[in-house]
Design an enzyme around this catalytic site. Structure first.
Site, mmCIF file in Angstrom:
data_model
loop_
_atom_site.group_PDB
_atom_site.id
_atom_site.type_symbol
_atom_site.label_atom_id
_atom_site.label_comp_id
_atom_site.label_asym_id
_atom_site.label_seq_id
_atom_site.Cartn_x
_atom_site.Cartn_y
_atom_site.Cartn_z
ATOM 1 C CE1 TYR A 162 -0.655 29.577 -12.407
ATOM 2 C CE2 TYR A 162 0.042 30.704 -10.427
ATOM 3 C CZ TYR A 162 0.083 29.603 -11.249
ATOM 4 O OH TYR A 162 0.844 28.525 -10.895
ATOM 5 C CE LYS A 218 4.671 20.750 -24.636
ATOM 6 N NZ LYS A 218 5.766 19.764 -24.757
ATOM 7 C CG ASP A 272 8.175 18.793 -22.617
ATOM 8 O OD1 ASP A 272 8.734 19.824 -23.048
ATOM 9 O OD2 ASP A 272 7.598 17.986 -23.364
ATOM 10 C CG ASP A 318 3.633 28.298 -9.075
ATOM 11 O OD1 ASP A 318 4.449 28.103 -8.147
ATOM 12 O OD2 ASP A 318 2.413 28.355 -8.889
ATOM 13 C CG ASP A 362 7.450 25.405 -5.921
ATOM 14 O OD1 ASP A 362 7.962 26.522 -5.699
ATOM 15 O OD2 ASP A 362 6.302 25.109 -5.564
#
Length: 352
Positions: free
Chosen positions: A136, A186, A218, A242, A246
């Site tokens: 970001y 990850k 994942d 993020d 959600d």
């Protein structure tokens, strides 16, 4: 006690209006509200999504109550002038690096979750998301390859001090909950994640009372729908946080129920300076129709009262009023009901 109020775009003004009604019902002495513009509305009036006067208002306050930013009529602007730069700019300028996003299923809301009731009712977790790093805020751009093809690129990176400070926040949060922390990365693919994992393990030595484990992102996404009750506190980077937060919102029934707090290292006379916002965004498709669910914004106010103003009793009152309204069947369209924005605000105020 000074609160900078930034309603923003879309449904932001609608949900913030109901939140301010709840705040008014608390009758707090010595409270000063400073309204400021941010996002698309600020760009249209001032030529920038985060005008200097808005940033000054934020710096003069003990906390920021934020609605939402995002305006499809601004999509053609260069990236630096788009409404979303307001929230990114506030996080960067004010050093707000730690985002707290709780997700808990309210009693009686099992039917609103997309998960089976016996799985959904076990959800009670906190996601601690790093806010100032990752792709970001990394360098980015587009370029032409030698054969003429266009290529977009974004740099993902974390310095060890950035990981260390968010890890401390997460471990302290876990200490105040059930003493379990899951770090999501990850590391099997990304060097950034490998460093992340190494630093989190180093910081864990300072918190022997917290049990630490690790999941690849994942797998974490899969476990959130398979067995979300296994999680207590989750810490992760900006991009993964993020997405996972959600996802967690739908596990508890609706993104219209999830509040958030963005905190930094600055303290005030009452607590920690922070920015508080619902995570649902500006929802331009229903803006101005009185359909928006204000509960996430109202729950964000509860977090503001707790973390920045040191008013735990009042925070608990607001949370209890929201829980009571939901238990009594108050439902917006996002939860399959027909109650409008004002009616939901009325319900919460009545239960205070």
């Amino acid at each position: 006690m000074r609160i900078a109020v930034m309603p923003g775009d879309g449904i932001g003004p609608e949900v913030i209006a109901e939140t301010l009604r709840v705040l008014d019902a608390l009758s707090l002495p010595g409270l000063v509200l400073i309204e400021a513009e941010a996002g698309g509305v600020a760009y249209k009036r001032h030529g920038h999504p985060l005008p200097d006067e808005t940033l000054e208002a934020a710096r003069s306050a003990d906390a920021i109550l934020f609605g939402a930013v995002g305006d499809p009529t601004c999509d053609g602007l260069e990236r630096s002038l788009r409404p979303e730069q307001a929230i990114l700019g506030l996080r960067s300028a004010l050093g707000l690096f730690a985002n707290l996003r709780p997700a808990k299923l309210f009693n009686g809301m099992e039917d609103a979750s997309t998960l089976r009731p016996e799985i959904a009712q076990a959800i009670d977790l906190l996601i601690v998301r790093e806010l100032n790093g990752d792709v970001y805020f990394g360098e980015k751009g587009t370029r032409r390859l030698a054969d003429g093809r266009r290529q977009g690129w974004d740099l993902m990176s974390y310095a060890e001090d950035e990981v260390r400070r968010i890890a401390h926040v997460a471990f302290r949060a876990a200490q105040g909950r059930n003493g379990r922390l899951t770090s999501v990365d990850k590391a099997n693919v990304l060097e950034t994640s490998q460093l992340w994992r190494e630093v989190v393990i180093e910081v864990s030595a300072d918190y022997p009372d917290v049990t630490l484990d690790h999941l690849y992102v994942d797998n974490a996404a899969m476990q959130l729908v398979r067995n979300p009750g296994q999680f207590d506190t989750i810490v992760t980077g900006n991009l993964f946080g993020d997405i996972l937060s959600d996802q967690a919102s739908m596990c508890v029934g609706s993104i219209g129920l999830l509040a958030s707090a963005s905190l930094g290292e600055r303290t005030t006379d009452h607590g920690t300076f922070g920015l508080y916002e619902p995570i649902h965004g500006s929802a331009p498709d229903i803006a101005g129709q009185g359909k928006a669910n204000p509960l996430a914004a109202i729950l964000s106010l509860a977090m503001l009262l707790r973390h920045s103003l040191g008013l735990e009793r009042e925070a608990l009152r607001v949370e209890a009023a929201v829980a009571a309204a939901l238990a009594d069947g108050v439902r917006g369209g996002d939860l399959g009901g027909s109650d409008g924005t004002r009616a939901i605000g009325d319900a919460v105020v009545a239960r205070l």
